[in-house]
Scaffold this active site. Sequence first.
Site, mmCIF file in Angstrom:
data_model
loop_
_atom_site.group_PDB
_atom_site.id
_atom_site.type_symbol
_atom_site.label_atom_id
_atom_site.label_comp_id
_atom_site.label_asym_id
_atom_site.label_seq_id
_atom_site.Cartn_x
_atom_site.Cartn_y
_atom_site.Cartn_z
ATOM 1 N N LYS A 178 0.941 -1.361 -0.065
ATOM 2 C CA LYS A 178 0.167 0.562 0.266
ATOM 3 C C LYS A 178 0.701 0.589 0.595
ATOM 4 O O LYS A 178 2.334 1.056 0.297
ATOM 5 C CB LYS A 178 -0.840 0.316 1.358
ATOM 6 C CG LYS A 178 -0.304 -0.339 2.290
ATOM 7 C CD LYS A 178 0.068 1.291 3.116
ATOM 8 C CE LYS A 178 0.826 1.558 4.584
ATOM 9 N NZ LYS A 178 1.232 1.780 4.628
ATOM 10 N N SER A 218 3.338 -6.378 6.658
ATOM 11 C CA SER A 218 1.929 -6.818 7.324
ATOM 12 C C SER A 218 1.249 -7.422 5.973
ATOM 13 O O SER A 218 0.400 -8.325 6.083
ATOM 14 C CB SER A 218 1.853 -5.166 6.835
ATOM 15 O OG SER A 218 1.939 -4.631 8.601
ATOM 16 N N ASP A 232 -1.496 -2.137 9.927
ATOM 17 C CA ASP A 232 -1.532 -2.067 8.078
ATOM 18 C C ASP A 232 -2.058 -3.743 7.684
ATOM 19 O O ASP A 232 -2.392 -3.706 7.217
ATOM 20 C CB ASP A 232 0.006 -2.303 7.554
ATOM 21 C CG ASP A 232 0.075 -0.537 7.566
ATOM 22 O OD1 ASP A 232 -0.480 0.434 8.083
ATOM 23 O OD2 ASP A 232 1.029 -0.315 7.281
#
Length: 323
Positions: A23, A124, A157
């Site tokens: 991300k 994550s 996350d």
Amino acid sequence: MVSGRTVVMRSGARSVRVRAPGKINVSLQVGPPREDGYHGIASVFLAVSLYEEVTATETPGDGISVTVNGKGMLNLPADTIPLDRTNLAVRAAELLAEVSPGRTGVHLDITKRVPISGGMGGGSADAAAALLACDALWGSGFSRDELAKIAIDLGADVPFALVGGTAVGLGVGDQLTPAISKTPLHWVLVTSAYGLSTPEVYRTLDAIRLRDGVEPDAQPEIDPAILGAMRAGDALGLAPLLHNDLQQASLELAPALGDILDTGKAFGALAGIVSGSGPTIAFLARSSGHAAELEALLDTEGLQAASVHGPAHGARIATDFAG
């Protein structure tokens, strides 16, 4: 027992492969330190099309083992990743095993593509993929929401890597609200040949604010215009709104990032931003074609660049995605 070296798997053992996204933080506002030592944040998370893969394979006994191999944009050798209980994917499997009557021994084979210690949540994503893979392997039957509750104990996350897409994150990033953002936005990522420690970046931010007499908002908020631009897929409108409170700290710790930001803008990027705590940099492009052109130009400067798009899907079992 956790091992990263000797793995015994019987012939025909069952396996489940899951892919989960990295991300970028399109916007990241950071509040002051809290009593628990963490910082409250307000962030817009965007899952992008750079995926980690975890294959969970049934093994004899009840131990958990792990191996790691690297591909793509890794900025550090994959062998720098721990192969014990400090590995977030191993911790995810252990947590799920505690509540899964059908648990078996499991070997986790991680294929890393997201930069290590790069501010993109690669660890994550590994944890999210391990949760989903082990849930399927053991027939635990947890819903995505139930897995997300387990994921909270692994880090802020991890729940987002499970759901993907676009979301507003409050608290320490664990309070997620999905945001509508269907039109793809195109980015070019540039990695560095080193990582940055997230705690060190936050400590540096605190020191900068103390030095400069800056009093951050106790409860940061997201500018609604950011969500509007993302909902419309308006890259030109989004460009001036990109913001990261951690960027100044990352630049103090790694001044060369400033040169990379300048290079991308000189080559026509609409905007550039340090992703999370860095050192990965995300450049916003007008279109997929513009992103490809920008990637090629950055490559000529000896930079490791890759074009991606977002929003991307969250963690998915292999049968749910093509390729």
